[in-house]
Scaffold this active site. Structure first.
Site, PDB file in Angstrom:
ATOM      1  N   GLY A  22       0.896  -1.019  -0.137  1.00 33.94           N
ATOM      2  CA  GLY A  22      -0.090  -0.052  -0.010  1.00 33.94           C
ATOM      3  C   GLY A  22       0.929   1.145  -0.149  1.00 33.94           C
ATOM      4  N   GLY A  25       0.443   9.273   1.364  1.00 30.91           N
ATOM      5  CA  GLY A  25       1.047  10.602   1.168  1.00 30.91           C
ATOM      6  C   GLY A  25       2.585  10.772   1.706  1.00 30.91           C
ATOM      7  CG  MET A  26       3.472  10.920   5.661  1.00 29.48           C
ATOM      8  SD  MET A  26       3.563  10.424   7.286  1.00 29.48           S
ATOM      9  CE  MET A  26       5.327  10.254   7.866  1.00 29.48           C
ATOM     10  N   GLY A  27       4.240   7.700   2.367  1.00 28.10           N
ATOM     11  CA  GLY A  27       5.353   6.881   1.967  1.00 28.10           C
ATOM     12  C   GLY A  27       4.683   5.529   1.440  1.00 28.10           C
ATOM     13  CB  VAL A  29       3.552  -0.410   3.388  1.00 28.58           C
ATOM     14  CG1 VAL A  29       3.739  -1.697   4.290  1.00 28.58           C
ATOM     15  CG2 VAL A  29       3.366   0.742   4.555  1.00 28.58           C
ATOM     16  CE  LYS A  43       3.497   2.812   7.611  1.00 32.16           C
ATOM     17  NZ  LYS A  43       2.860   3.457   8.585  1.00 32.16           N
ATOM     18  CG  ASP A 137      -6.006   6.957  12.061  1.00 26.69           C
ATOM     19  OD1 ASP A 137      -7.307   7.156  11.953  1.00 26.69           O
ATOM     20  OD2 ASP A 137      -5.204   6.668  11.205  1.00 26.69           O
TER      21      ASP A 137
END
Length: 318
Positions: A22, A25-27, A29, A43, A137
């Site tokens: 997957g 926006g940050m990176g 996996v 990740k 979250d």
């Protein structure tokens, strides 16, 4: 799972990367495997973001947060490299669908299954909070259903209960409809915020629909802060147990310990992870992962699988 694309690394630390699990926006996996055959979810921060001090700090914090929680209900951290050009973190690869995938494929859970899910997740929240953390979250996509039960993943915005947040004004730090009212309002949050999120997760598991809905993000957040949870499709026996978790005032929500007791499932409820359609789904994914890792690391005929079949296996494995 998708095959590696142009620009994807082939290796990070001791892990050979085999596919993409997957990205956000940050990176990204990746699905990785080390020389001993052990698999991991790796990740990595996007290269164009690696020099952003705030994002790098958040990435380092995620690794530290996840390492601080030793509960069997979360994915274990296997290693991390936060120095250098591309920070990465490897966690235990969990084989199974996420809760939203399971509900989408097999429908809403029955009462016994919801009780088993609730009790297991409540115990894991107890462990997270005992470590001095708030997940912040919890949502269906961050819960993986394995043959050993549900596991919580992604500590990307977790933080110490009394720590300072790294989000900035105007950002929505959680998935709308699952974050507590105090989160939506930008107030300081504590363990009760995770209880609210768990209540919203249980509504979704029991009914197949979110607890709060709206035509756009602002409408959903308004319902979280001012509206009532939609419990009409929740089984009658579960509604009175879930409703207190969704209270607007965090002081009046039950604790995870109280939830584990209230939702205590009947004996044998854990069979949901080992028998039935959901268990069959989990076992199929386990077979696919075993097949994939044998293809990559095995000898003889196992290594001669065609590229087309390998890519198909990667796709099915996801």
């Amino acid at each position: 799972m998708d095959p590696l694309g142009t620009g994807d690394p082939l290796r990070l630390g001791p892990y050979r990367l085999l596919g993409v699990l997957g990205e956000g926006g940050m990176g990204k996996v990746y699905f990785g495997q080390d020389s001993a055959g052990a698999t991991a979810a790796v990740k990595v921060l996007r290269p164009e973001l690696a020099h952003d001090q705030n994002l790098a700090q958040r990435f380092v914090r995620e690794a530290q947060m996840a390492q601080a929680v030793t509960s069997t209900g979360v994915a274990r951290v296997l290693g991390a490299q936060t120095e250098g050009g591309r920070p990465w973190m490897a966690t235990e690869f969990l084989t199974g669908p996420t809760l939203d995938q399971a509900v989408g494929a097999h429908g809403a859970f029955d009462e016994t299954a919801v009780r088993a899910l609730a009790a297991a997740l409540a115990r894991t929240l107890m462990d997270i909070h005992t470590a001095g953390l708030v997940h912040r979250d919890l949502k269906p996509a961050n819960i993986v259903l394995t043959s050993a039960g549900p596991r919580i993943i992604d500590f990307g915005i977790a933080r110490p209960e009394h720590g300072l947040t790294l989000t900035t004004t105007g950002q929505v730090p959680v998935t709308p409809g699952y974050g507590a009212p105090e989160q939506a309002l930008g107030q300081r949050v504590g363990p009760p915020a995770d209880v609210f999120s768990l209540g919203a997760v249980l509504v979704y598991a029991a009914s197949g629909s979110p607890a709060f809905s709206g035509g756009h993000v602002a409408a959903v957040q308004y319902e979280v802060v001012h509206g009532e949870a939609q419990l009409g499709r929740v089984p009658a026996q579960l509604g009175p147990l879930i409703a207190p978790c969704l209270g607007k005032n965090p002081a009046f929500r039950p604790t995870p310990c109280q939830m584990a007791t209230a939702f205590a499932p009947p004996r044998g409820a854990e069979r949901i992870w080992r028998h039935g359609p959901l268990a069959t789904d989990i076992k199929q994914r386990e077979r696919t992962v075993r097949q994939l890792t044998t293809i990559v690391s095995g000898a003889g005929t196992a290594q001669r699988m065609s590229r087309r079949r390998l890519l198909t296996t990667l796709a099915v494995g996801g």
